[in-house]
Enzyme design. Sequence first.
Site, mmCIF file in Angstrom:
data_model
loop_
_atom_site.group_PDB
_atom_site.id
_atom_site.type_symbol
_atom_site.label_atom_id
_atom_site.label_comp_id
_atom_site.label_asym_id
_atom_site.label_seq_id
_atom_site.Cartn_x
_atom_site.Cartn_y
_atom_site.Cartn_z
ATOM 1 N N LYS A 176 48.622 25.268 1.509
ATOM 2 C CA LYS A 176 47.643 24.862 2.051
ATOM 3 C C LYS A 176 47.426 23.323 1.780
ATOM 4 O O LYS A 176 48.019 22.893 0.643
ATOM 5 C CB LYS A 176 46.298 25.387 1.122
ATOM 6 N N SER A 230 37.954 28.286 2.900
ATOM 7 C CA SER A 230 38.705 27.010 3.526
ATOM 8 C C SER A 230 40.085 27.389 3.761
ATOM 9 O O SER A 230 40.831 26.507 4.297
ATOM 10 C CB SER A 230 38.287 25.751 2.773
ATOM 11 N N SER A 249 37.192 30.412 -1.510
ATOM 12 C CA SER A 249 38.273 30.023 -0.224
ATOM 13 C C SER A 249 39.293 30.651 -0.722
ATOM 14 O O SER A 249 40.033 30.442 0.424
ATOM 15 C CB SER A 249 38.137 28.649 -0.414
#
Length: 496
Positions: free
Chosen positions: A75, A150, A174
Amino acid sequence: MHAKSLTELRAALDAKECSAVELAQHYLKRIDAARDLNAFVHVDAELTLAQAKAADAALANGEAGPLAGLPIVHKDVFVTRGWRSTAGSKMLANYASPFDATVVARLSAAGMVTLGKTNMDEFAMGSSNENSAFGPVKNPWDTSAVPGGSSGGSSAAVAARLAPAATGTDTGGSIRQPASFAGVTGIKPTYGRVSRYGMIAFASSLDQGGPMARSAADCALLLNAMAGFDERDSTSLERADEDYTRHLGKAWAAGGDAGKPLAGLRIGLPAEYFGAGLADDVRAAIDAALKTYEALGATLVPVSLPKTELSIPVYYVIAPAEASSNLSRFDGVRYGHRAAEYRDLLDMYKKSRAEGFGPEVKRRILVGTYVLSHGYYDAYYLQAQKIRRIIAQDFQEAFKSCDVIMGPASPTVAWDIGAKGDDPVQMYLADIYTLSVSLAGLPGMSVPCGFGAGANAKRPVGLQIIGNYFDEARMLQVADAFQRATDWHVQEPAGV
């Protein structure tokens, strides 16, 4: 090759069925072919193949660990030397970190090969991956739907088999919510288990890194490398290292029946997780999963988490307050976006931040600054912290009568891209079942357990499993037992 688990891929490497370079090339081709998903913000084949060559050398010399040569994506909230580290924001669009985040460094030290950096909601603020400066990510199961957020780029990459593993971060859900929406497995460890050093901060008392992969067994392998004390992170917990795979495939209780491997396990079902607002198709999938657990020998126990509905206002006071402080460093002076034209220093600050931050980040900075301001600090921030403590106490009361808590990871399946963009409150409500776990600092995970109904029949449903503090190994055991009895986690989107 891309349908194999991490363990199976490592066995293929050991048997010389393929090399780490060939494996990396295979996934790089898949990533290139799936560019329309927009799951990645940065791919560098040269860097990837250099790492793969080093892994092959280690494997040849017999110096490799259990993850050597296996591909992973990160990420883009984890800073990574040699790669752009953007946090999904124009503010950091061209930022190149001089060092690796601890999570990245540990996985690299274990021999894993980085395939690229994944798209995400800007500064991890969002539930749909529509807030990214680099555009929305599409859900591989239904490209008209969001992948969750996210960590939406990571969930989409694993779901589309563009990578066998990914890192994510979880501040209010997330990892768990995008894992649910994309039909993959993801775990948020106990707060402090995984170092935050080099993880671009959103809300420091909530942020926690974790792995996403096809299965609980794969997540356990990844957590073995990721977790551990880090003196560079003041919130890192100093505890003895654990083998998170140690309970996998074993009976819950000593001397247990192989046909009922979870005999003795008490599963708490909070009434608050099954009330109004839970979609019928999600409820049906969760109920079916719970029946599977009963067939495996577990007992279902009613519990109560009475402050669940307060988790949303509490979170959206505390998290923006911390974000307003953390993001004050992005002023155009040392790094990040700087406005091209400005009159003086103050004007540079204003224009750089106005141009660099997106709408949702600005909204949360404004809220956070407000609740921390003189005259409102006591009324909002301190009150929210008091309720946060009560939420944590509610969980401890529930754990007196159960070993794990289960329920939906999200009240609905993934929604259409653009469906909630004009209503941030509706977006916030999508995290109702994950926020309280983060506020309490507990470990939680999502495992695939079915699909929606009707028009949502291609959209996955995730079962949330919540453990007590530092009980990740047992929680992974519970998830693994379910995945040994079902095949939801190995199903793939059409065309994969």
